[in-house]
Enzyme design. Sequence first.
Site, PDB file in Angstrom:
ATOM      1  N   THR A 148       0.868  -1.182   0.000  1.00 53.78           N
ATOM      2  CA  THR A 148       0.000   0.000   0.000  1.00 53.78           C
ATOM      3  C   THR A 148       0.905   1.233   0.000  1.00 53.78           C
ATOM      4  O   THR A 148       1.326   1.700  -1.048  1.00 53.78           O
ATOM      5  CB  THR A 148      -0.961  -0.001   1.201  1.00 53.78           C
ATOM      6  OG1 THR A 148      -0.227  -0.238   2.405  1.00 53.78           O
ATOM      7  CG2 THR A 148      -2.023  -1.081   1.043  1.00 53.78           C
ATOM      8  N   LYS A 170       3.861  -6.885   3.959  1.00 53.78           N
ATOM      9  CA  LYS A 170       3.615  -5.498   3.614  1.00 53.78           C
ATOM     10  C   LYS A 170       3.384  -4.731   4.909  1.00 53.78           C
ATOM     11  O   LYS A 170       2.909  -5.264   5.908  1.00 53.78           O
ATOM     12  CB  LYS A 170       2.421  -5.342   2.672  1.00 53.78           C
ATOM     13  CG  LYS A 170       1.061  -5.658   3.240  1.00 53.78           C
ATOM     14  CD  LYS A 170       0.404  -4.621   4.149  1.00 53.78           C
ATOM     15  CE  LYS A 170       0.392  -3.243   3.545  1.00 53.78           C
ATOM     16  NZ  LYS A 170      -0.228  -2.259   4.514  1.00 53.78           N
ATOM     17  N   THR A 181      -0.001  -2.923  10.981  1.00 56.52           N
ATOM     18  CA  THR A 181      -0.854  -2.884   9.800  1.00 56.52           C
ATOM     19  C   THR A 181      -0.098  -3.604   8.702  1.00 56.52           C
ATOM     20  O   THR A 181       0.449  -3.015   7.793  1.00 56.52           O
ATOM     21  CB  THR A 181      -1.252  -1.478   9.364  1.00 56.52           C
ATOM     22  OG1 THR A 181      -2.150  -1.598   8.262  1.00 56.52           O
ATOM     23  CG2 THR A 181      -0.099  -0.620   8.975  1.00 56.52           C
ATOM     24  N   GLU A 261       6.594   4.886   7.239  1.00 55.51           N
ATOM     25  CA  GLU A 261       6.164   6.097   6.555  1.00 55.51           C
ATOM     26  C   GLU A 261       6.893   7.340   7.050  1.00 55.51           C
ATOM     27  O   GLU A 261       6.771   7.727   8.210  1.00 55.51           O
ATOM     28  CB  GLU A 261       4.655   6.287   6.746  1.00 55.51           C
ATOM     29  CG  GLU A 261       3.823   5.240   6.042  1.00 55.51           C
ATOM     30  CD  GLU A 261       2.375   5.231   6.458  1.00 55.51           C
ATOM     31  OE1 GLU A 261       1.575   4.616   5.725  1.00 55.51           O
ATOM     32  OE2 GLU A 261       2.041   5.819   7.500  1.00 55.51           O
ATOM     33  N   ASN A 380       0.136  10.814   6.499  1.00 51.38           N
ATOM     34  CA  ASN A 380      -1.057  10.296   7.168  1.00 51.38           C
ATOM     35  C   ASN A 380      -2.195  11.303   7.223  1.00 51.38           C
ATOM     36  O   ASN A 380      -3.347  10.914   7.420  1.00 51.38           O
ATOM     37  CB  ASN A 380      -0.691   9.794   8.562  1.00 51.38           C
ATOM     38  CG  ASN A 380       0.031   8.469   8.514  1.00 51.38           C
ATOM     39  OD1 ASN A 380      -0.590   7.423   8.376  1.00 51.38           O
ATOM     40  ND2 ASN A 380       1.357   8.494   8.572  1.00 51.38           N
ATOM     41  N   SER A 385      -7.090  10.930   0.838  1.00 48.39           N
ATOM     42  CA  SER A 385      -7.436  11.912  -0.193  1.00 48.39           C
ATOM     43  C   SER A 385      -6.818  11.536  -1.540  1.00 48.39           C
ATOM     44  O   SER A 385      -6.015  10.637  -1.627  1.00 48.39           O
ATOM     45  CB  SER A 385      -6.958  13.287   0.232  1.00 48.39           C
ATOM     46  OG  SER A 385      -5.554  13.305   0.393  1.00 48.39           O
TER      47      SER A 385
END
Length: 385
Positions: A148, A170, A181, A261, A380, A385
């Site tokens: 993702t 992942k 996650t 991230e 995040n 969006s």
Amino acid sequence: MSVTNAAGFVAAGVVAGLKSTGKNDVALVQNLGPNKAAAVVFTSNRAKANPIIWSQQVIGDGIVEAVVLNSGGANCYTGAFGFQTTHATAEAVAEGLGVSAGDVLVCSTGLIGVGGQDFRDKVIGGVATAIPALNDDGGHDAALAIMTTDSKPKESVVQGAGWSVGGMAKGAGMLAPGLATMLVVITTDAQLGSADLDAALRSATRVTFDRLDSDGCMSTNDQVSLLSSGASGVSPSLEVFTAAVTAVCADLAAQLQADAEGASHNISIETINAVSEDDAVEVGRSVARNNLFKAAVFGNDPNWGRVLASIGTTDAAFDPADLDVAMNGVWVCRNSTPAADPATVDLKPREVSVTIDLKSGADRATVWTNDLTHAYVHENSAYSS
């Protein structure tokens, strides 16, 4: 080759249209046997996605024929329709492979609330495309399909004596205990039953994925699956096998941490001389979740006071007036007072180590986390969006 390195497994990763990028987004892994034993560890979040609810039922008998995974939608909090989608996905795999839907694990990852008719149609279509694409060199394509926000696929292989363990994962955010996650599929051609697989998997995840605490957030879709084909005909000892599975899990966890991230530092927090391993984990996790500390590391500031403040919030056994803290090998705090000059600590490299000496026992544990950066907040804030 990751999940297809072990004999007896085929995999595929295909484009189903779930990702706006047009990249692989549905993966399928099939166990050709002769053994079909499996074990699974799930998120401990009480808010569970439909695939988790389904897969918890599937693993009840310890038999798994295949795992189907999608990115581009979590199918979580999508109501009865979403659960029916999970069931339909397993049915589509079962029909195409000639197996029982009750032996097909389903995994999804992506935005919560995504799981409507368009999602269902694309996932089922992806299954139809993936089945004829299954091959013994398809592990990498499958690893690409489950990404993702990941910037790269995560794969790992450990060779045993005539057998092997391979895995794909992942995950790049919401990395916290109770898994993360993340979706992980691990395969082996070693000959073991489901009870031994379960013992090995739980032992491995306890000291790897469960100690990766990137941002303190726990997902609804976390699942780590371990499948055995038994195709090697070799039955290693449980101890040797557990070590191999742990090595694969540790490698994958390190790759998850490195790809977190927006992170600019990978931080390992080792707590030593604790009364118990649980105390050591609690202390390390408290520091890992302290946003002030994480922000300080982002700014290359060796602010050890924030470490001591975090330790003080735990129930671990220690004397608050007798704590030592080192950062990147420099003992900046001794006996809960200033020691070496913090200016001598170089925090510019990506790898950062923190050592905490509780001086209360003989146990230790390490928790892994990342710093808190502008990029993490930006990514995040714009995720949906």
